[in-house]
Every structure is written in structure tokens, then in C-alpha cells.
Design a protein around this motif. Structure first.
Motif, PDB file in Angstrom:
ATOM      1  N   VAL A   1      18.463  57.246  -1.109  1.00 51.18           N
ATOM      2  CA  VAL A   1      19.465  58.340  -0.784  1.00 51.18           C
ATOM      3  C   VAL A   1      19.437  58.555   0.734  1.00 51.18           C
ATOM      4  O   VAL A   1      20.279  58.891   1.509  1.00 51.18           O
ATOM      5  N   GLY A   2      17.989  58.732   1.573  1.00 52.02           N
ATOM      6  CA  GLY A   2      17.896  59.340   2.758  1.00 52.02           C
ATOM      7  C   GLY A   2      18.235  58.053   3.765  1.00 52.02           C
ATOM      8  O   GLY A   2      18.564  58.526   4.900  1.00 52.02           O
ATOM      9  N   VAL A   3      18.231  56.936   3.510  1.00 52.84           N
ATOM     10  CA  VAL A   3      18.431  55.901   4.294  1.00 52.84           C
ATOM     11  C   VAL A   3      19.753  54.925   3.916  1.00 52.84           C
ATOM     12  O   VAL A   3      20.095  54.169   4.710  1.00 52.84           O
ATOM     13  N   GLY A   4      19.717  54.798   2.573  1.00 53.63           N
ATOM     14  CA  GLY A   4      21.039  53.892   2.238  1.00 53.63           C
ATOM     15  C   GLY A   4      20.581  52.474   2.121  1.00 53.63           C
ATOM     16  O   GLY A   4      21.455  51.565   2.228  1.00 53.63           O
TER      17      GLY A   4
ATOM     18  N   SER B   1      22.260  42.956   8.394  1.00 49.65           N
ATOM     19  CA  SER B   1      21.344  43.447   7.498  1.00 49.65           C
ATOM     20  C   SER B   1      19.899  43.452   8.102  1.00 49.65           C
ATOM     21  O   SER B   1      19.265  44.465   7.755  1.00 49.65           O
ATOM     22  N   ARG B   2      19.761  42.845   9.003  1.00 49.52           N
ATOM     23  CA  ARG B   2      18.207  42.630   9.747  1.00 49.52           C
ATOM     24  C   ARG B   2      18.445  43.719  10.667  1.00 49.52           C
ATOM     25  O   ARG B   2      19.207  43.773  11.640  1.00 49.52           O
ATOM     26  N   ARG B   3      17.983  45.006  10.609  1.00 45.64           N
ATOM     27  CA  ARG B   3      18.078  46.100  11.690  1.00 45.64           C
ATOM     28  C   ARG B   3      16.688  46.892  11.535  1.00 45.64           C
ATOM     29  O   ARG B   3      15.873  46.821  10.618  1.00 45.64           O
ATOM     30  N   VAL B   4      16.810  47.687  12.507  1.00 43.38           N
ATOM     31  CA  VAL B   4      15.904  48.932  12.804  1.00 43.38           C
ATOM     32  C   VAL B   4      16.560  50.219  12.422  1.00 43.38           C
ATOM     33  O   VAL B   4      17.335  50.515  13.071  1.00 43.38           O
TER      34      VAL B   4
ATOM     35  N   SER C   1      24.086  57.875   0.439  1.00 46.71           N
ATOM     36  CA  SER C   1      23.490  58.343   1.785  1.00 46.71           C
ATOM     37  C   SER C   1      24.587  58.132   2.939  1.00 46.71           C
ATOM     38  O   SER C   1      24.772  59.036   3.843  1.00 46.71           O
ATOM     39  N   ALA C   2      25.570  57.298   2.602  1.00 43.07           N
ATOM     40  CA  ALA C   2      26.661  57.023   3.743  1.00 43.07           C
ATOM     41  C   ALA C   2      27.556  58.119   3.867  1.00 43.07           C
ATOM     42  O   ALA C   2      28.034  58.602   4.952  1.00 43.07           O
ATOM     43  N   SER C   3      27.831  58.797   2.589  1.00 42.80           N
ATOM     44  CA  SER C   3      28.693  59.969   2.498  1.00 42.80           C
ATOM     45  C   SER C   3      28.475  60.886   3.278  1.00 42.80           C
ATOM     46  O   SER C   3      28.929  61.796   3.839  1.00 42.80           O
ATOM     47  N   LEU C   4      27.033  61.191   2.770  1.00 46.93           N
ATOM     48  CA  LEU C   4      26.111  62.484   3.273  1.00 46.93           C
ATOM     49  C   LEU C   4      26.082  62.601   4.828  1.00 46.93           C
ATOM     50  O   LEU C   4      26.173  63.491   5.477  1.00 46.93           O
ATOM     51  N   SER C   5      25.879  61.126   5.499  1.00 44.89           N
ATOM     52  CA  SER C   5      25.901  60.834   6.547  1.00 44.89           C
ATOM     53  C   SER C   5      27.371  61.412   7.306  1.00 44.89           C
ATOM     54  O   SER C   5      27.242  62.122   8.437  1.00 44.89           O
ATOM     55  N   LEU C   6      28.067  61.059   6.818  1.00 48.69           N
ATOM     56  CA  LEU C   6      29.607  61.155   7.273  1.00 48.69           C
ATOM     57  C   LEU C   6      29.892  62.709   7.445  1.00 48.69           C
ATOM     58  O   LEU C   6      30.436  63.200   8.358  1.00 48.69           O
TER      59      LEU C   6
ATOM     60  N   ASN D   1      23.669  51.369  10.370  1.00 48.98           N
ATOM     61  CA  ASN D   1      22.617  51.834   9.369  1.00 48.98           C
ATOM     62  C   ASN D   1      22.685  51.170   7.979  1.00 48.98           C
ATOM     63  O   ASN D   1      21.474  50.845   7.668  1.00 48.98           O
ATOM     64  N   LEU D   2      23.716  50.923   7.633  1.00 52.22           N
ATOM     65  CA  LEU D   2      23.916  50.231   6.321  1.00 52.22           C
ATOM     66  C   LEU D   2      23.958  48.749   6.272  1.00 52.22           C
ATOM     67  O   LEU D   2      23.696  48.136   5.457  1.00 52.22           O
TER      68      LEU D   2
END
Length: 188
Positions: free
Chosen positions: A23-26, A70-73, A147-152, A164-165
Motif C-alpha cells: 500500500v505504501g510504496v505500490g 521497473s529497476r528503481r530506487v 498506492s498510486a491513487s493515494l499519492s495522486l 515510483n511504479l
């Protein structure tokens, strides 16, 4: 509101942190299941996505992330860092209790004996939590959407959400999460 109820419902569950990360990071389910402790820096509050855990031809296998993007920090919200710290303590206790039957893997989310978790088992546990708390039954992947919706809704710009996604194009992010736009328009 559903997210808050869900996070309350998972409190104390041995996989609480897994759901909090989702939920927090997606992260995608395979990305969560493929996390190693060496991918996470709790002091700098960040994590690196390097692999995904998938069932292929009946075997659990580590595979590269879905796309190059998708490889990300990622930075971690404080509530996710706290959940991971508590999870680490619980896992160390499970390791102590398992003794010689513990299988060291450096995985963040494991069975009580240190072996990798299976995606369908995580989904069953997720649905059981939803059902027992009278929450709407959704797919595990919907935690990523949440997660994405809450971020938006929280004011994070679409490009940051896209990164992030791990989406390769902003149109994917925009098209998938357009249901949030009417609320943002009302707020504006």
C-alpha cells in the motif's frame, strides 16, 4: 477509508509489513516477494528493486523486474520504515525459534522457516483478511493502484508516480489512474 481499515486489519499479522509495503510504496506482488534485506536501507529510508519472485513452470524463480524502468530506487514513507523495522525483529525471532530448520535467504518476506513465500498463498491470506474484516474483496494488485491513487490525491505529480511504479510511459500511469482526477478537480 478502505485503506485505513485495511491497514488496521493487518496490524499484528506476521505479514503486516508486506501489506504495508504494497500500500505504501505500490510494488508489484513479485517485487515485494523478491525483496532482500540488502535491497533495503532503513537508515536512509529507501529500497532498490532488483528482482521479482515468480512461479514459472511450477518452480519459484527470481527473474528480472518486468521492465527496465521497473529497476528503481524508491524512498520509503516513515510508516513503511517502521513496519519493516518491526518485521525485521519478528523475523529474527522466527529465525531463532526455527533453529537448524531456518533456511537463510536474506529475503524480507519468508515462511516461518525462511523459505520464499508463494504468490498465491499471499493472495489467499490477503483475501482472508479482507473477508474476516468485512472489507471489499479486491485483487492484491489493487494495493498498487491504491498506492498510486493515494499519492495522486496527496499531491504527488504524475511523473514521480510513474517512476515510483516503474511504468515506462506516463500515459500508462495517467490512463490507469484517471478515476482519481474528478476528486482532484473538485478539490481544485
Amino acid at each position: 477509508d478502505e485503506s485505513k481499515k485495511f491497514l488496521v486489519a493487518v496490524e499484528g499479522d506476521r505479514l503486516e509489513a508486506l501489506f504495508v509495503v504494497a500500500v505504501g510504496v505500490g510494488l508489484r506482488k513479485g517485487e515485494v516477494l523478491g525483496l532482500y534485506w540488502s535491497d533495503i536501507d532503513l537508515e536512509l529510508e529507501g529500497l532498490r528493486i532488483r528482482r521479482s519472485l515468480q512461479r514459472i513452470s511450477g518452480r519459484l524463480q527470481f527473474v528480472p523486474p518486468k521492465t527496465d524502468k521497473s529497476r528503481r530506487v524508491l524512498g520509503l514513507p516513515a510508516f513503511v520504515v517502521q513496519a519493516l523495522r518491526e518485521h525485521r525483529s519478528r523475523q529474527l525471532e522466527e529465525r531463532r525459534r526455527a533453529g537448524g530448520s531456518w533456511q537463510e535467504s536474506d529475503l524480507v518476506f519468508t515462511t516461518p522457516t525462511g523459505t520464499p513465500l508463494d504468490g498465491p498463498g499471499v493472495t489467499r491470506r490477503f483475501h482472508k483478511i479482507l473477508d474476516s474484516n468485512e472489507l471489499r474483496r479486491v485483487r492484491f494488485h489493487d494495493l498498487r493502484h491504491t498506492s498510486a491513487s493515494l499519492s495522486l490525491l496527496g499531491g504527488v505529480d504524475r511523473r514521480t508516480i510513474m517512476e515510483n511504479l516503474g511504468h515506462s510511459q506516463i500515459s500508462v500511469t495517467s490512463n490507469v489512474y484517471t478515476h482519481v482526477v474528478p476528486e482532484l478537480q473538485r478539490e481544485a
